[in-house]
Design a protein around this motif. Structure first.
Motif, PDB file in Angstrom:
ATOM      1  N   SER A 213       1.912   6.402  -7.086  1.00 46.80           N
ATOM      2  CA  SER A 213       0.855   7.245  -7.655  1.00 46.80           C
ATOM      3  C   SER A 213       1.181   8.723  -7.494  1.00 46.80           C
ATOM      4  CB  SER A 213      -0.504   6.923  -7.036  1.00 46.80           C
ATOM      5  OG  SER A 213      -0.557   7.364  -5.693  1.00 46.80           O
ATOM      6  N   THR A 214       1.771   9.140  -6.378  1.00 42.96           N
ATOM      7  CA  THR A 214       2.124  10.547  -6.221  1.00 42.96           C
ATOM      8  C   THR A 214       3.308  10.905  -7.106  1.00 42.96           C
ATOM      9  OG1 THR A 214       3.502  10.086  -4.283  1.00 42.96           O
ATOM     10  CG2 THR A 214       1.233  10.753  -3.869  1.00 42.96           C
TER      11      THR A 214
ATOM     12  N   THR B 240       2.472   1.643  -3.429  1.00 48.58           N
ATOM     13  CA  THR B 240       1.449   2.055  -4.400  1.00 48.58           C
ATOM     14  C   THR B 240       1.140   3.531  -4.243  1.00 48.58           C
ATOM     15  OG1 THR B 240       0.511  -0.170  -4.372  1.00 48.58           O
ATOM     16  CG2 THR B 240      -0.877   1.587  -5.246  1.00 48.58           C
ATOM     17  N   TYR B 241       0.998   4.003  -3.027  1.00 42.49           N
ATOM     18  CA  TYR B 241       0.740   5.425  -2.781  1.00 42.49           C
ATOM     19  C   TYR B 241       1.907   6.265  -3.282  1.00 42.49           C
ATOM     20  CZ  TYR B 241       0.148   9.860  -0.438  1.00 42.49           C
ATOM     21  OH  TYR B 241       0.050  11.200  -0.183  1.00 42.49           O
ATOM     22  N   TRP B 242       3.126   5.871  -2.955  1.00 40.29           N
ATOM     23  CA  TRP B 242       4.310   6.602  -3.392  1.00 40.29           C
ATOM     24  C   TRP B 242       4.373   6.646  -4.917  1.00 40.29           C
ATOM     25  CZ3 TRP B 242       8.513   4.682  -6.194  1.00 40.29           C
ATOM     26  CH2 TRP B 242       9.554   5.591  -6.372  1.00 40.29           C
TER      27      TRP B 242
ATOM     28  N   VAL C  11       0.829  -1.199   0.000  1.00 41.84           N
ATOM     29  CA  VAL C  11       0.000   0.000   0.000  1.00 41.84           C
ATOM     30  C   VAL C  11       0.870   1.259   0.000  1.00 41.84           C
ATOM     31  CG1 VAL C  11      -1.661   1.342   1.374  1.00 41.84           C
ATOM     32  CG2 VAL C  11      -2.015  -1.106   1.025  1.00 41.84           C
ATOM     33  N   GLY C  12       1.899   1.270   0.817  1.00 43.33           N
ATOM     34  CA  GLY C  12       2.805   2.423   0.854  1.00 43.33           C
ATOM     35  C   GLY C  12       3.499   2.640  -0.475  1.00 43.33           C
TER      36      GLY C  12
ATOM     37  N   GLU D 274       1.823  11.435 -10.610  1.00 47.08           N
ATOM     38  CA  GLU D 274       1.113  12.710 -10.684  1.00 47.08           C
ATOM     39  C   GLU D 274       2.100  13.843 -10.838  1.00 47.08           C
ATOM     40  OE1 GLU D 274      -1.324  13.115  -7.220  1.00 47.08           O
ATOM     41  OE2 GLU D 274      -2.550  11.386  -7.748  1.00 47.08           O
TER      42      GLU D 274
END
Length: 119
Positions: free
Chosen positions: A26-27, A22-24, A19-20, A30
Motif C-alpha cells: 500500500s505504501t 500488505t502494508y508495504w 500484514v507486513g 501511494e
C-alpha cells in the motif's frame, strides 16, 4: 512444543508476513501514484515542489502568496514573461534588486515553469 503450539506459531508468523507485505504494498502504491510511470514527477507534484522551492527561496521578497513585498508581485507574471524569460531572470537577476542564481538548475526550471502559468 506440541503440534498445536507449532500450528499457532506458524499461523501468527504467516499473518504477520501477510500484514507486513500488505502494508508495504500500500505504501508503494501511494508513492507510485505521486510519480509518473517511470518514476518521474507528475504535473501536480512538480507544481507542488516548485511552490515549495519558491516558498523557501523567493517568498521573503515576493510574498508567500506572490503578492509582492521587497520584490514585485508575481501573481500574473506569466502574462508578462514566458517561461524562458522568467528562467533568465532567475539565472541572471534583474535590475539592482533581484540577485542572480537564488535558485539554480532543475529547481530554477521548475519555478520558472510554475510562475509562467500565473496569468
Amino acid at each position: 512444543m506440541g503440534k498445536s503450539s507449532m500450528y499457532i506459531a506458524s499461523t501468527i508468523l504467516f499473518l504477520a508476513i501477510v500484514v507486513g507485505f500488505t502494508y508495504w504494498l500500500s505504501t508503494t502504491e501511494e508513492h507510485a501514484g505521486s510519480e509518473g510511470s517511470h518514476g518521474e514527477q507528475t504535473e501536480d507534484s512538480a507544481g507542488g515542489e516548485a511552490e515549495k522551492i519558491f516558498s523557501q527561496n523567493c517568498a521573503s521578497c515576493h510574498g508567500e502568496n506572490l503578492g509582492g513585498g521587497a520584490g514585485p508581485a508575481l501573481e500574473a507574471v506569466g502574462g508578462k514573461y514566458s517561461k524562458d524569460e522568467i528562467l533568465g531572470i532567475i539565472k541572471n537577476g534583474k535590475g539592482g534588486g533581484m540577485p542572480a542564481g537564488v535558485i539554480q538548475g532543475k529547481e530554477a526550471e521548475m519555478v520558472a515553469k510554475w510562475l509562467s502559468e500565473k496569468k
